[in-house]
Write an enzyme that holds these catalytic residues in place. Structure first.
Site, PDB file in Angstrom:
ATOM      1  N   THR A  78       1.926  -5.106   9.614  1.00 27.21           N
ATOM      2  CA  THR A  78       0.806  -5.666  10.385  1.00 27.21           C
ATOM      3  C   THR A  78       0.397  -7.077   9.932  1.00 27.21           C
ATOM      4  OG1 THR A  78      -0.681  -4.457   8.914  1.00 27.21           O
ATOM      5  CG2 THR A  78      -0.126  -3.407  11.012  1.00 27.21           C
ATOM      6  N   ARG A  96      -0.691   5.049  12.246  1.00 26.23           N
ATOM      7  CA  ARG A  96       0.367   4.041  12.222  1.00 26.23           C
ATOM      8  C   ARG A  96       1.200   4.249  13.476  1.00 26.23           C
ATOM      9  NH1 ARG A  96      -0.756   0.085   8.137  1.00 26.23           N
ATOM     10  NH2 ARG A  96      -2.080  -0.181   9.927  1.00 26.23           N
TER      11      ARG A  96
HETATM   12  N1  F0G Z   1       3.262  -5.889   2.916  1.00 25.77           N
HETATM   13  C1  F0G Z   1       3.265  -4.552   2.951  1.00 25.77           C
HETATM   14  C2  F0G Z   1       4.558  -3.821   3.101  1.00 25.77           C
HETATM   15  C3  F0G Z   1       2.059  -3.848   2.857  1.00 25.77           C
HETATM   16  O1  F0G Z   1       2.085  -2.520   2.896  1.00 25.77           O
HETATM   17  C4  F0G Z   1       0.849  -4.571   2.721  1.00 25.77           C
HETATM   18  C5  F0G Z   1      -0.429  -3.888   2.677  1.00 25.77           C
HETATM   19  C6  F0G Z   1       0.902  -5.963   2.682  1.00 25.77           C
HETATM   20  C7  F0G Z   1       2.130  -6.584   2.775  1.00 25.77           C
HETATM   21  C8  F0G Z   1      -0.337  -6.807   2.574  1.00 25.77           C
HETATM   22  O2  F0G Z   1      -0.872  -6.733   1.302  1.00 25.77           O
HETATM   23  O3  F0G Z   1      -3.087  -5.609   1.607  1.00 25.77           O
HETATM   24  O4  F0G Z   1      -2.549  -6.898  -0.460  1.00 25.77           O
HETATM   25  O5  F0G Z   1      -2.949  -8.065   1.669  1.00 25.77           O
HETATM   26  N2  F0G Z   1      -0.556  -2.680   2.984  1.00 25.77           N
HETATM   27  C9  F0G Z   1      -1.780  -1.903   2.926  1.00 25.77           C
HETATM   28  C10 F0G Z   1      -1.485  -0.526   3.436  1.00 25.77           C
HETATM   29  C11 F0G Z   1      -2.941  -2.529   3.589  1.00 25.77           C
HETATM   30  O6  F0G Z   1      -2.432   0.258   3.543  1.00 25.77           O
HETATM   31  O7  F0G Z   1      -0.316  -0.202   3.709  1.00 25.77           O
HETATM   32  P1  F0G Z   1      -2.450  -6.827   1.028  1.00 25.77           P
END
Ligand code: F0G
Length: 459
Positions: A127, A384
């Site tokens: 996202t 999701r």
């Molecule tokens: N990339 C991935 C694969 C992630 O799962 C997330 C965040 C981010 C980047 C962004 O990082 O939150 O530190 O700004 N995932 C969280 C989740 C929000 O609930 O899967 P962030």
């Protein structure tokens, strides 16, 4: 004695946080107040919080001790040096730019590498990652293997890039319009699925022929390394650190959310090998985050992250982590509940389409399933599916094949007994599945709508 019913915790509990279990009446009231969006529930209304594994981890005594050594100088903090050393040592990248969390790094990476009209291929979207790519003027293109879109396919590396899709994209748009390939290890939206070393090597080989860079989303890289050790021929006897170094040798840099495999509550960074790129990143980090030696983090938080990166690269910790997630998945599979297989690294994903085949995707079945699980058990999970996927450039709903609910396990926080409660809650929602109706929007924000949108049931 070395055979166990399940792999026991390689840690003991030193501090506790009391929890309250809200009554069913309170839960029904709370989810209505939250507009049927689990993101809008108060934490106090939640018994077991499986919304995310992001920033919800328990730090170790060693990390807490590190917080006391915070060097809160505005510039040149020694904790930044520790963080930089940890990233160089564990991941092998030369330059490190700290950011407040992963999306801060995504913002900077997108701004320094993307020009309007570019195409960014990736192994399924995430996202915030895609949002930053689009804000910088790029279009995201999914080049993950088809198996990733099939929740029942047991492929051991469902995070892999389909090399034919990537080649076809390069042929179609030309390498000049592809600033980099975004390589997520593991792939969150596919179910926490890993990428094999063989695939990383092949992507490197293909892209280097065209001078295209590979940038990792390293958010859950330690879990990916553990899957490689468990599943890929030739890696059984290799250490996690050795596997991590090899993985990252096939890329030019990474963005990192320290809130996952950094085992901290806040923090992240951008890392790379190219000095010119590093200079561009430091020029922007001062605008959006802070000095290049703190980037939105306190000195103490950088110390916690530096130590957490090492703890996450420990095999004993990782083996337990993956086993705990698998324990939840296996209990649900035994109960006949439709889940994404194989069980991923950070979460178990429920297939909402199979819970509610009578609810069309435009009536948000996964959003409703998350609400129902909360009502049944006080367990908070996350949609999701179509809500997370958002709208395309014409304003139409994107219709992802996967319509899922994620039960995400924070690191070192819950016990197997907690997971048994989760199983009972999901089972109750499964038994009641035929009585459940869809939802419609009451409020929908323009970007990243899943965080704050509100719904009501369709009567
Ligand atoms: N990339 C991935 C694969 C992630 O799962 C997330 C965040 C981010 C980047 C962004 O990082 O939150 O530190 O700004 N995932 C969280 C989740 C929000 O609930 O899967 P962030």
């Amino acid at each position: 004695m070395d055979s166990y019913k399940y792999r026991p915790e390689p840690y003991r509990i030193k501090m506790v946080e009391p929890l309250v279990i809200p009554t069913r009446a309170q839960r029904e009231e709370a989810i209505k107040r939250a507009g049927y969006n689990t993101f809008l529930l108060s934490s106090e209304d939640v018994y077991i919080d499986l919304l995310t594994d992001s920033g919800t981890n328990a730090m170790s005594d060693n990390q807490w001790a590190g917080l006391m050594l915070g060097d809160e100088a505005y510039a040149g903090s020694k904790n930044f040096k520790h963080l930089e050393e940890a990233v160089r040592d564990l991941y092998g990248f030369k330059y490190v730019v700290p950011t407040h969390q992963g999306r801060g790094a995504e913002n900077i990476l997108s701004k320094i590498m993307i020009k309007p009209g570019d195409i960014v291929p990736g192994n399924m979207y995430f996202t915030t990652t895609r949002a930053h790519q689009e804000l910088a003027g790029a279009t995201f293109r999914d080049v993950i293997v088809d198996e990733a879109h099939d929740p029942d396919n047991e492929h051991p590396f469902k995070g892999n890039v389909d090399l034919n899709k990537l080649q076809a994209l390069i042929d179609e748009v030309g390498p000049e319009r592809i600033p980099y390939v975004c390589m997520a290890v593991t792939v969150n939206m596919a179910g926490g699925q890993p990428v094999s070393m063989e695939n990383l090597r092949a992507v490197r080989e293909l892209t280097s022929r065209y001078g295209i860079k590979v940038m990792f989303d390293a958010t859950r890289c330690a879990e990916n390394a553990c899957f490689i050790k468990h599943r890929e021929p030739g890696y059984k006897d290799k250490g996690i650190r050795e596997i991590l170094r090899e993985m990252f040798s096939y890329g030019d840099g990474c963005t990192m959310s320290g809130k996952k495999d950094g085992i901290v509550n806040i923090g992240g960074f951008l890392a790379m090998n190219d000095h010119e790129l590093y200079q561009k990143a430091t020029a922007l980090v001062v605008v959006y985050e802070g000095m290049p030696s703190y980037g939105g983090m306190a000195g103490r938080d950088m110390e916690g992250l530096a130590r957490g990166l090492y703890e996450a690269a420990d095999y004993g910790y990782l083996a337990h982590r993956l086993d705990q997630v698998k324990y939840l998945g296996d209990r649900l599979i035994e109960a006949g509940i439709p889940v994404v297989r194989p069980i991923g690294g950070h979460a178990v994903f429920l297939n909402a389409r199979k819970f509610y085949p009578h609810i069309p995707q435009d009536q948000f079945p996964a959003q409703m399933l998350a609400a129902q699980i909360y009502i049944e058990s006080g367990v908070r999970s996350m949609e999701r599916g179509i809500v997370s996927a958002g709208r395309d450039e014409h304003g139409n709903n994107r219709h992802p094949k996967l319509e899922l609910v994620r039960l995400t396990i924070p690191r070192r926080v819950y016990t197997y007994a907690h997971l048994d409660v989760v199983v009972d809650g999901v089972k109750a929602a499964w038994e009641n599945r035929n009585n459940v109706k869809g939802l419609r929007f009451v409020y929908e924000p323009p970007v990243l709508r899943f965080f704050t949108s509100r719904f009501e049931p369709i009567e």
